[in-house]
Design a protein around this motif. Structure first.
Motif, PDB file in Angstrom:
ATOM      1  N   GLY A  85      -0.335  13.655  10.528  1.00  0.00           N
ATOM      2  CA  GLY A  85      -0.118  12.237  10.311  1.00  0.00           C
ATOM      3  C   GLY A  85      -0.930  11.386  11.270  1.00  0.00           C
ATOM      4  O   GLY A  85      -1.171  11.773  12.415  1.00  0.00           O
ATOM      5  N   LYS A  86      -1.386  10.217  10.792  1.00  0.00           N
ATOM      6  CA  LYS A  86      -2.102   9.241  11.605  1.00  0.00           C
ATOM      7  C   LYS A  86      -1.571   7.856  11.249  1.00  0.00           C
ATOM      8  O   LYS A  86      -1.292   7.571  10.081  1.00  0.00           O
ATOM      9  CB  LYS A  86      -3.609   9.292  11.344  1.00  0.00           C
ATOM     10  N   TRP A  87      -1.480   6.972  12.259  1.00  0.00           N
ATOM     11  CA  TRP A  87      -0.947   5.645  11.985  1.00  0.00           C
ATOM     12  C   TRP A  87      -1.349   4.655  13.077  1.00  0.00           C
ATOM     13  O   TRP A  87      -1.697   5.034  14.185  1.00  0.00           O
ATOM     14  CB  TRP A  87       0.578   5.693  11.873  1.00  0.00           C
ATOM     15  N   HIS A 117       0.821   7.468   1.843  1.00  0.00           N
ATOM     16  CA  HIS A 117       0.142   6.363   2.520  1.00  0.00           C
ATOM     17  C   HIS A 117       1.044   5.141   2.503  1.00  0.00           C
ATOM     18  O   HIS A 117       1.726   4.861   1.511  1.00  0.00           O
ATOM     19  CB  HIS A 117      -1.186   6.012   1.843  1.00  0.00           C
ATOM     20  N   ASN A 118       1.041   4.404   3.620  1.00  0.00           N
ATOM     21  CA  ASN A 118       1.821   3.177   3.673  1.00  0.00           C
ATOM     22  C   ASN A 118       1.242   2.253   4.740  1.00  0.00           C
ATOM     23  O   ASN A 118       0.913   2.694   5.844  1.00  0.00           O
ATOM     24  CB  ASN A 118       3.288   3.480   4.001  1.00  0.00           C
ATOM     25  N   ASP A 119       1.106   0.968   4.396  1.00  0.00           N
ATOM     26  CA  ASP A 119       0.674  -0.044   5.364  1.00  0.00           C
ATOM     27  C   ASP A 119       1.849  -0.792   5.967  1.00  0.00           C
ATOM     28  O   ASP A 119       1.744  -1.345   7.063  1.00  0.00           O
ATOM     29  CB  ASP A 119      -0.274  -1.051   4.706  1.00  0.00           C
ATOM     30  N   GLY A 120       2.980  -0.852   5.262  1.00  0.00           N
ATOM     31  CA  GLY A 120       4.135  -1.563   5.761  1.00  0.00           C
ATOM     32  C   GLY A 120       3.950  -3.062   5.725  1.00  0.00           C
ATOM     33  O   GLY A 120       2.895  -3.580   5.336  1.00  0.00           O
ATOM     34  N   GLY A 128       0.778  -1.226   0.000  1.00  0.00           N
ATOM     35  CA  GLY A 128       0.000   0.000   0.000  1.00  0.00           C
ATOM     36  C   GLY A 128       0.807   1.272   0.000  1.00  0.00           C
ATOM     37  O   GLY A 128       0.278   2.339   0.345  1.00  0.00           O
ATOM     38  N   TYR A 129       2.097   1.197  -0.388  1.00  0.00           N
ATOM     39  CA  TYR A 129       2.923   2.400  -0.388  1.00  0.00           C
ATOM     40  C   TYR A 129       2.577   3.281  -1.586  1.00  0.00           C
ATOM     41  O   TYR A 129       2.608   2.832  -2.733  1.00  0.00           O
ATOM     42  CB  TYR A 129       4.413   2.054  -0.428  1.00  0.00           C
TER      43      TYR A 129
END
Length: 689
Positions: free
Chosen positions: A239-241, A201-204, A176-177
């Motif tokens: 930012g949110k994560w 956006h990134n899910d890693g 998802g990067y």
């Protein structure tokens, strides 16, 4: 070199590090970089330098803060979600999230004193590497201009004032990067309007998707140059994560969670940062004046769970709620700096006399620590209102005694004032402190393109304001807690050599020593102070840049350090947990191979003691990153970045502490790790217009 010629050389140095400069059109990127990073005749120590924009543009960067890994000997890593400030290591320090390394972007300090999570918290996720013109770094407490948090070193990151062309860039990768970037600098009203907009956006690789979303923007208006002009800059970042924090090794070994799993899927954070700043400079016939003013508003809500059930079992006998906790703060801060340098002659000697003043005020309302479950607050451990003020004056004299010898002597005075309004009245109060710190540098040469440096200086770091007024543990309101000194003195020595060993080969060697009176820290996870001991660190750094041709450059930064507590404690040991002994950063940069370009980098992060008696040590890691690119024409190019090229199964961070998993009868001391991301690919297409 005369003082006035030195000033002119400094101007050329700064101009050469910008891709918008005229010289960059006449030289290859590796040649521009070599000239921009050569400080012979300018530097005051062997451990200061400039990282040019060309160097940053040439290397693959996994996270924005990794731009600081271009500072020799500095390691940037992560122990939680990528939206959180990174973990930094240098010169035998586990710098945590920034303590003892001062960082500025566009003249605005990034380190946050009395922060909810950690003193000196340095979150660089708002940084846009493509806009970085240069990074000026210094190490050691030898510079009158540098104050709080700078004993190990400092970095001043400067954005471009203008670009030759606008840039549109899109980067896509696994998990998802996605990152899009648009930057430009159209002319407006006799100046330039620099803008930058980043969506991310990134899910890693984590079993629970990180879902890190970032909005980032920069708007700057400037006229003139950095040395004779002005700029007004606004920045905005949100930012949110969701975070996968470090996990107990036994949980992975038993199969309870996978290597990229989590023991609390609700940890993570939300943060914001908004700033306005203005910079002004005026170049006179025999003087240079500078001033800047800044305002900052920031917020953080951070949910963490490092011990899982340990405190819940101790308090209630069950793990119904777990050990998740929330740290938050709302901050307003502002400050200013002004300096004036005069170039003159005293008798037969050329001199440069500089004076400066700096001020800062931080207001936190509130800064708090709470127990939580699934991001829902359960109870308040402590909640405070804090006002912290500082005022600094400094003066410096540089005298050229002969053609081969000059000296730089300086003096700095700092005054701090803290006011804490705690929810527990016993921990409220006021505190203040002052400190005077001398600086001295002796520079010999250059002889045959070689300079020698002797440096001595005192510095300091501030402690968390809450630790200066605390009297009882906020967890029970009864247990006495010793207050800490507001300011802690440091003292350093250094011997350095800078030389062009062969044509095109620039090399520096530094032998250094740093003593700290106390490493007392405010422990944000517990809301209290933790006593530490006086320490001594010493080591050697060897940094090299070799431009073999107009298409090939090689660089190697090697560092070794020795870190120990100075007071002997046979029962506890004298090793400093997390103090890295050996690091290396080695790279090849290629360009002008027809349409092809590329870079290969190896980063070695050596083993560290995890407890004071050195009976438990972390493992080492060696990571290789690769970039391969193709230029379709002068405007459009494609680049493939491969991170962790060899897919090494190593760790970004390791700690040793007690934790208790659900179902365990007692707490257990264990290694807690955050794994390095596996091999990942990112493909970028960029177009200049």
């Amino acid at each position: 070199m005369s003082v006035r010629k030195k000033l002119i050389s400094s101007y050329l140095l700064l101009a050469m590090s910008g891709v918008g400069a005229h010289e960059s059109a006449e030289l290859s990127p590796v040649e521009v970089r070599a000239r921009a990073e050569n400080l012979e005749g300018i530097a005051a120590s062997g451990s200061e330098g400039v990282v040019s924009s060309q160097r940053l543009a040439a290397v693959p960067i996994l996270r924005p803060a990794e731009a600081l890994e271009m500072v020799p000997g500095l390691i940037v890593t992560q122990h939680a979600g990528d939206g959180k400030a990174n973990q930094y290591f240098m010169r035998g320090f586990n710098l945590d999230h920034g303590t003892d390394f001062a960082t500025y972007v566009g003249g605005v300090p990034v380190n946050m004193p009395t922060h909810a999570h950690g003193q000196g918290y340095t979150d660089l996720n708002f940084l846009i590497p493509e806009l970085v013109d240069q990074i000026r770094f210094r190490k050691g407490p030898y510079y009158a201009e540098e104050g709080d948090f700078s004993s190990a070193g400092s970095a001043r990151i400067e954005y471009f004032r203008k670009l030759d062309q606008s840039l549109a860039q899109l980067t896509l990768g696994r998990n998802g990067y996605a990152r899009s970037l648009l930057v430009g600098s159209p002319q407006l009203g006799g100046g330039n309007l620099l803008y930058g907009l980043e969506l991310f956006h990134n899910d890693g690789p984590w079993e629970v998707a990180e879902n890190y979303r970032k909005f980032n923007g920069v708007l700057r208006y400037s006229q003139g140059s950095r040395n004779d002009g002005f700029s007004l800059t606004g920045m905005a970042y949100r930012g949110k994560w969701t975070s996968t924090d470090q996990v107990a090794q036994r949980a992975i070994d038993s199969g309870l969670v996978g290597r990229f799993g989590t023991l609390d899927p609700t940890t993570g954070g939300e943060t914001s940062r908004y700033s306005l700043s203005g910079e002004w400079a005026r170049r006179w016939d025999n003087a240079q004046s500078r001033a800047n003013i800044w305002w900052l508003q920031s917020s953080l809500d951070l949910w963490s769970n490092f011990q899982y059930c340990l405190n819940d079992y101790a308090n209630s006998g069950t793990c119904a709620n777990g050990d998740q906790f929330k740290q938050d703060e709302r901050r307003q801060a502002g400050g200013f700096a002004a300096s004036h340098a005069v170039f003159d002659r005293w008798g037969g000697f050329e001199v440069e006399n500089s004076i400066g003043v700096q001020g800062r005020i931080d207001q936190l309302n509130p800064v708090g620590l709470y127990t939580s479950k699934a991001r829902q607050t359960q109870s308040t451990v402590r909640q405070d209102k804090v006002t912290q003020r500082s005022l600094s004056l400094w003066a410096q004299n540089e005298t050229r005694w002969t053609d081969w010898f000059r000296s730089v002597q300086g003096l700095r005075a700092d005054a701090y004032d803290f006011n804490v309004d705690a929810c527990l009245m016993a921990n409220s109060g006021k505190a203040g402190d002052q400190m005077v710190t001398p600086k001295l540098a002796l520079i010999f040469g250059p002889w045959k393109k070689t300079e020698l440096y002797l440096n001595y200086g005192h510095g300091f770091h501030s402690n968390d304001a809450r630790g200066t007024t605390i009297t009882v543990d906020p967890n029970d309101g009864v247990t006495p807690v010793q207050r800490v000194k507001p300011l802690v003195r440091t003292k350093g020595y250094e011997f350095g050599v800078r030389s062009e060993v062969l044509p095109g080969w620039q090399s520096t060697l530094s032998l250094w020593n740093l003593d700290i009176a106390s490493e007392l820290l405010f422990v944000g996870d517990a809301g209290t102070t933790e006593a530490s001991r006086p320490s001594r660190r010493y080591g050697v750094e060897w940094n090299n840049l070799y431009v073999l041709s107009d298409w090939l450059a090689f660089d190697a930064d090697l560092a070794w350090s020795h870190a120990r507590f100075r007071d002997r404690d046979p029962g506890a040991g004298d090793y400093i947990p997390g103090a890295v002994a050996t690091t290396a950063n080695i790279g090849l940069t290629l360009d002008h191979l027809g349409p092809w370009f590329g870079a290969l980098r190896l980063r070695y992060f050596g083993p560290r003691p995890l407890i004071e008696d050195n009976s438990v040590r972390s493992s080492a890691s060696a990571l290789t990153n690769l970039r391969v690119g193709y230029k379709f024409d002068k405007r459009t190019q494609l680049a493939l970045d491969v991170y962790n090229l060899l897919d090494r199964k190593v760790n970004d961070i390791e700690y040793w502490y007690d934790s208790q998993l659900r179902g365990e009868a007692t707490s257990t001391g264990d290694r807690h790790i955050h794994p390095t991301e596996p091999r990942s690919l990112r493909l970028s297409i960029s177009h200049r217009f």
